[in-house]
Design an enzyme around this catalytic site. Structure first.
Site, PDB file in Angstrom:
ATOM      1  N   CYS A 120      11.348   9.318  33.676  1.00 16.64           N
ATOM      2  CA  CYS A 120      10.342  10.326  33.347  1.00 16.64           C
ATOM      3  C   CYS A 120       9.644  10.805  34.619  1.00 16.64           C
ATOM      4  O   CYS A 120       9.471  12.016  34.836  1.00 16.64           O
ATOM      5  CB  CYS A 120       9.331   9.748  32.361  1.00 16.64           C
ATOM      6  SG  CYS A 120       8.107  10.941  31.765  1.00 16.64           S
ATOM      7  N   CYS A 121       9.238   9.858  35.472  1.00 19.52           N
ATOM      8  CA  CYS A 121       8.601  10.212  36.745  1.00 19.52           C
ATOM      9  C   CYS A 121       9.538  11.047  37.614  1.00 19.52           C
ATOM     10  O   CYS A 121       9.093  11.974  38.306  1.00 19.52           O
ATOM     11  CB  CYS A 121       8.209   8.945  37.507  1.00 19.52           C
ATOM     12  SG  CYS A 121       6.783   8.064  36.854  1.00 19.52           S
ATOM     13  N   CYS A 203      -0.732  10.819  35.177  1.00 18.41           N
ATOM     14  CA  CYS A 203      -0.547  11.388  33.842  1.00 18.41           C
ATOM     15  C   CYS A 203      -1.443  10.653  32.838  1.00 18.41           C
ATOM     16  O   CYS A 203      -1.668   9.444  32.962  1.00 18.41           O
ATOM     17  CB  CYS A 203       0.908  11.270  33.410  1.00 18.41           C
ATOM     18  SG  CYS A 203       2.039  12.313  34.369  1.00 18.41           S
ATOM     19  N   CYS A 206      -0.279   7.416  31.094  1.00 14.54           N
ATOM     20  CA  CYS A 206       0.101   6.344  32.016  1.00 14.54           C
ATOM     21  C   CYS A 206      -1.068   5.861  32.877  1.00 14.54           C
ATOM     22  O   CYS A 206      -0.860   5.115  33.840  1.00 14.54           O
ATOM     23  CB  CYS A 206       1.232   6.814  32.925  1.00 14.54           C
ATOM     24  SG  CYS A 206       2.740   7.259  32.035  1.00 14.54           S
ATOM     25  N   CYS A 231       6.182   5.471  41.627  1.00 10.96           N
ATOM     26  CA  CYS A 231       6.900   6.483  40.864  1.00 10.96           C
ATOM     27  C   CYS A 231       8.040   7.106  41.636  1.00 10.96           C
ATOM     28  O   CYS A 231       8.837   7.870  41.084  1.00 10.96           O
ATOM     29  CB  CYS A 231       5.936   7.574  40.389  1.00 10.96           C
ATOM     30  SG  CYS A 231       5.138   8.465  41.741  1.00 10.96           S
TER      31      CYS A 231
END
Length: 237
Positions: A120-121, A203, A206, A231
């Site tokens: 996702c990162c 985010c 997170c 990340c």
């Protein structure tokens, strides 16, 4: 044949060994690499300080909008544009890649495993970063050594082989008190989540506020082991 920019980096490093990392070093970089220096901001306390330091220099600014940021981050983005009177380039995830990832894994799959979180990162931040840095020779950051154990021994000026770029961290050795004092003394706009215990703000799903006694990075990806909390934006040699 050695990369020409890498040779220039080594020359800067030699000067730095004799104490060249003074308050004028940002200006030196901006003049030596005119139009090819860029700063990445997430509108943190640190990044607001750096933005103020470069506001009159020929240094571009960009931010990564992951699509999952806090509303307070967008508010700080808006107030920063007005205060600093600097254009801030925005970079976004590739819509097709993001659509496929979310369709296959769900909107909150990053909680399921480190692999999915890093994927996702990668889509939301790492790949857009590569686009943002294209055509530049120097990348300025607001990183500080206090933020994580992995940054304690990080050099202030470094060569980033992944992006083939010179990387400079002007406030790497500043303390938290120095940063907050600077923000207050210069009346800089800031993310008000900082006043609610949020130290490192990423985010929304997170990031959480840290508790008393926790380290700086405890609020990021808090469900993971501490040694996995990166990340992929900043890979140090």
């Amino acid at each position: 044949m050695e990369n020409t920019l890498k040779i220039e980096f080594n020359q800067l490093l030699e000067k730095a060994s004799s104490g060249a990392f003074n308050d004028d070093f940002l200006e030196i970089l901006a003049n030596r690499f005119s139009g090819q220096v860029i700063f990445s901001t997430s509108f943190s306390y640190e990044d607001q300080v750096v933005t103020h330091l470069i506001k009159n220099l020929n240094i571009d600014i960009f931010t990564l909008d992951t699509g999952r940021l806090f509303e307070q981050t967008y508010e700080t983005w808006t107030s920063s544009r007005a205060f600093f009177k600097k254009n801030i380039k925005a970079y976004y995830p590739d819509p097709e890649s993001l659509q496929q990832f979310v369709s296959e894994n769900g909107p909150d799959s990053f909680y399921q495993s480190v692999e999915k979180r890093k994927a996702c990162c990668n889509i939301r931040k790492v790949i857009p970063l590569k686009r943002a840095l294209q055509g530049y020779k120097v990348w300025i950051t607001g990183l500080r050594s206090e933020h994580s154990a992995g940054r304690k021994e990080m050099p202030q000026l470094e060569w980033d082989p992944d992006h083939q770029i010179i990387k400079f961290h002007p406030i790497l050795h500043w303390t938290t008190e120095q940063v907050t004092d600077y923000v207050q003394a210069n009346h800089l706009p800031y993310n008000h989540l900082h006043k609610k215990g949020f130290v490192s703000i990423g985010c929304e799903p997170c990031t959480r506020a840290i508790k008393e006694g926790e380290d700086f990075r405890a609020g990021r990806w808090w469900w993971e082991d501490a040694d996995k909390k990166e990340c992929g934006l900043h890979v140090h040699q």
